[in-house]
Design a protein around this motif. Structure first.
Motif, PDB file in Angstrom:
ATOM      1  N   LYS A   2      80.960  70.075  42.936  1.00 34.91           N
ATOM      2  CA  LYS A   2      79.569  69.750  43.236  1.00 34.91           C
ATOM      3  C   LYS A   2      78.967  68.868  42.152  1.00 34.91           C
ATOM      4  O   LYS A   2      78.218  67.940  42.431  1.00 34.91           O
ATOM      5  CB  LYS A   2      78.754  71.039  43.383  1.00 34.91           C
ATOM      6  N   ARG A   3      79.304  69.170  40.876  1.00 35.85           N
ATOM      7  CA  ARG A   3      78.765  68.375  39.774  1.00 35.85           C
ATOM      8  C   ARG A   3      79.307  66.942  39.838  1.00 35.85           C
ATOM      9  O   ARG A   3      78.574  65.977  39.591  1.00 35.85           O
ATOM     10  CB  ARG A   3      79.134  69.029  38.438  1.00 35.85           C
ATOM     11  N   PHE A   4      80.580  66.813  40.167  1.00 38.26           N
ATOM     12  CA  PHE A   4      81.182  65.480  40.281  1.00 38.26           C
ATOM     13  C   PHE A   4      80.503  64.677  41.381  1.00 38.26           C
ATOM     14  O   PHE A   4      80.174  63.501  41.199  1.00 38.26           O
ATOM     15  CB  PHE A   4      82.682  65.608  40.571  1.00 38.26           C
ATOM     16  N   LEU A   5      80.277  65.299  42.543  1.00 39.66           N
ATOM     17  CA  LEU A   5      79.623  64.617  43.651  1.00 39.66           C
ATOM     18  C   LEU A   5      78.189  64.235  43.287  1.00 39.66           C
ATOM     19  O   LEU A   5      77.721  63.146  43.634  1.00 39.66           O
ATOM     20  CB  LEU A   5      79.641  65.508  44.896  1.00 39.66           C
ATOM     21  N   TRP A   6      77.497  65.131  42.567  1.00 41.14           N
ATOM     22  CA  TRP A   6      76.119  64.861  42.171  1.00 41.14           C
ATOM     23  C   TRP A   6      76.058  63.693  41.182  1.00 41.14           C
ATOM     24  O   TRP A   6      75.240  62.786  41.308  1.00 41.14           O
ATOM     25  CB  TRP A   6      75.522  66.117  41.559  1.00 41.14           C
ATOM     26  N   ASP A   7      76.962  63.727  40.189  1.00 44.46           N
ATOM     27  CA  ASP A   7      76.947  62.704  39.137  1.00 44.46           C
ATOM     28  C   ASP A   7      77.390  61.336  39.634  1.00 44.46           C
ATOM     29  O   ASP A   7      77.070  60.318  39.012  1.00 44.46           O
ATOM     30  CB  ASP A   7      77.856  63.126  37.975  1.00 44.46           C
ATOM     31  N   ASN A   8      78.156  61.304  40.727  1.00 45.48           N
ATOM     32  CA  ASN A   8      78.706  60.041  41.214  1.00 45.48           C
ATOM     33  C   ASN A   8      78.263  59.726  42.641  1.00 45.48           C
ATOM     34  O   ASN A   8      78.932  58.989  43.359  1.00 45.48           O
ATOM     35  CB  ASN A   8      80.241  60.079  41.158  1.00 45.48           C
ATOM     36  N   GLY A   9      77.112  60.265  43.020  1.00 45.38           N
ATOM     37  CA  GLY A   9      76.647  60.123  44.397  1.00 45.38           C
ATOM     38  C   GLY A   9      76.458  58.681  44.834  1.00 45.38           C
ATOM     39  O   GLY A   9      76.794  58.319  45.969  1.00 45.38           O
ATOM     40  N   LEU A  10      75.950  57.825  43.967  1.00 49.72           N
ATOM     41  CA  LEU A  10      75.677  56.436  44.340  1.00 49.72           C
ATOM     42  C   LEU A  10      76.965  55.675  44.624  1.00 49.72           C
ATOM     43  O   LEU A  10      77.109  55.030  45.675  1.00 49.72           O
ATOM     44  CB  LEU A  10      74.882  55.750  43.225  1.00 49.72           C
ATOM     45  N   SER A  11      77.929  55.758  43.700  1.00 48.06           N
ATOM     46  CA  SER A  11      79.179  55.024  43.896  1.00 48.06           C
ATOM     47  C   SER A  11      79.998  55.606  45.047  1.00 48.06           C
ATOM     48  O   SER A  11      80.619  54.862  45.816  1.00 48.06           O
ATOM     49  CB  SER A  11      80.011  55.020  42.611  1.00 48.06           C
ATOM     50  N   LEU A  12      80.003  56.942  45.186  1.00 46.23           N
ATOM     51  CA  LEU A  12      80.765  57.558  46.262  1.00 46.23           C
ATOM     52  C   LEU A  12      80.177  57.226  47.633  1.00 46.23           C
ATOM     53  O   LEU A  12      80.921  56.965  48.587  1.00 46.23           O
ATOM     54  CB  LEU A  12      80.808  59.079  46.070  1.00 46.23           C
ATOM     55  N   THR A  13      78.859  57.201  47.732  1.00 46.53           N
ATOM     56  CA  THR A  13      78.215  56.878  49.008  1.00 46.53           C
ATOM     57  C   THR A  13      78.531  55.457  49.432  1.00 46.53           C
ATOM     58  O   THR A  13      78.920  55.202  50.585  1.00 46.53           O
ATOM     59  CB  THR A  13      76.699  57.062  48.909  1.00 46.53           C
ATOM     60  N   PHE A  14      78.390  54.521  48.505  1.00 45.84           N
ATOM     61  CA  PHE A  14      78.663  53.137  48.863  1.00 45.84           C
ATOM     62  C   PHE A  14      80.157  52.869  49.023  1.00 45.84           C
ATOM     63  O   PHE A  14      80.551  51.995  49.790  1.00 45.84           O
ATOM     64  CB  PHE A  14      78.036  52.188  47.841  1.00 45.84           C
ATOM     65  N   GLY A  15      80.986  53.631  48.324  1.00 51.78           N
ATOM     66  CA  GLY A  15      82.419  53.518  48.549  1.00 51.78           C
ATOM     67  C   GLY A  15      82.797  53.956  49.950  1.00 51.78           C
ATOM     68  O   GLY A  15      83.621  53.326  50.620  1.00 51.78           O
ATOM     69  N   LEU A  16      82.181  55.048  50.409  1.00 53.84           N
ATOM     70  CA  LEU A  16      82.427  55.534  51.769  1.00 53.84           C
ATOM     71  C   LEU A  16      81.905  54.535  52.803  1.00 53.84           C
ATOM     72  O   LEU A  16      82.582  54.253  53.803  1.00 53.84           O
ATOM     73  CB  LEU A  16      81.770  56.894  51.960  1.00 53.84           C
TER      74      LEU A  16
END
Length: 224
Positions: A2-16
């Motif tokens: 959860k912490r990883f997803l929270w800390d990297n939400g911007l890059s992960l969202t745009f990567g998806l």
């Protein structure tokens, strides 16, 4: 997790979003190509055959190179150029590469500063320009990919019309290559210029790409 997803939400969202749009482009591009082939009396091609073809590669690469060109130019332009009132710009008294003290370099580095910011010499100089250089490298790489894939697709069309093929150098100097490039470049330059000027007068509450809603129009280099 959860912490990883929270800390990297911007890059992960745009990567998806990138992956979903790339897959969508593959399916829609394949369908569009097959429609054209059927009209011309040709046989349809499978999805895998299409995504490994020069037609798909050139369409993807020509968009990538324009995006990375935009970032490369904007990164270096904002070192020396300003737009008063825009949070995308530095204020006038900070134009230029700034001092080592302002950039926390060498003896002015903080305990949490990256090691190469403290190292001095070529390592600090390289790291000081690493973002722009990586964007330049990605632009040149995608530009080269576009030129190679574009030449292959262009020659395939010429062979269908019983015309002679062209060399890589001839293709890079051709109208087809520059039409593909410039139609993407102009849209990127328009978008980034619009963002710089619109952010002077317009706001988006809570966004780092906007000034605070109550900030005056002429306030520069603030976000919120």
């Amino acid at each position: 997790m959860k912490r990883f997803l929270w800390d990297n939400g911007l890059s992960l969202t745009f990567g998806l979003l990138f992956l979903l749009s790339l897959v969508g482009q593959a399916f829609s591009g394949n369908a569009s190509l097959n429609d054209r082939r059927l009209v011309d009396g040709g046989d349809p091609v499978g999805l895998w055959q299409y995504v490994t073809s020069s037609d798909f590669a050139v369409d993807v690469a020509e968009n990538w190179q324009s995006e990375y060109l935009q970032f490369f130019l904007f990164i270096f332009a904002t070192v020396w150029l300003m737009q008063r009132g825009s949070n995308e710009s530095k204020p006038a008294d900070r134009l230029g590469p700034e001092s080592d003290e302002q950039q926390h370099l060498g003896p002015h580095a903080r305990p949490e500063s990256p090691p190469w910011a403290r190292a001095g010499g070529w390592r600090t100089k390289l790291y000081s320009n690493s973002l722009g250089l990586v964007m330049l490298g990605l632009f040149l790489g995608s530009w080269l990919t576009q030129s190679i894939a574009g030449r292959s697709a262009y020659n395939n069309d010429r062979l269908i019309d019983f015309q002679d093929t062209v060399s890589w150098w001839e293709y890079v100097l051709s109208a087809d290559f520059w039409n593909r490039s410039l139609q993407n470049w102009q849209s990127e330059f328009l978008a980034i210029g619009s963002m710089a000027i619109f952010s002077v007068y317009l706001r988006q509450r809570g966004s780092s790409e906007s000034k605070p809603v109550g900030a005056p129009h002429d306030r520069t280099d603030v976000s919120g």
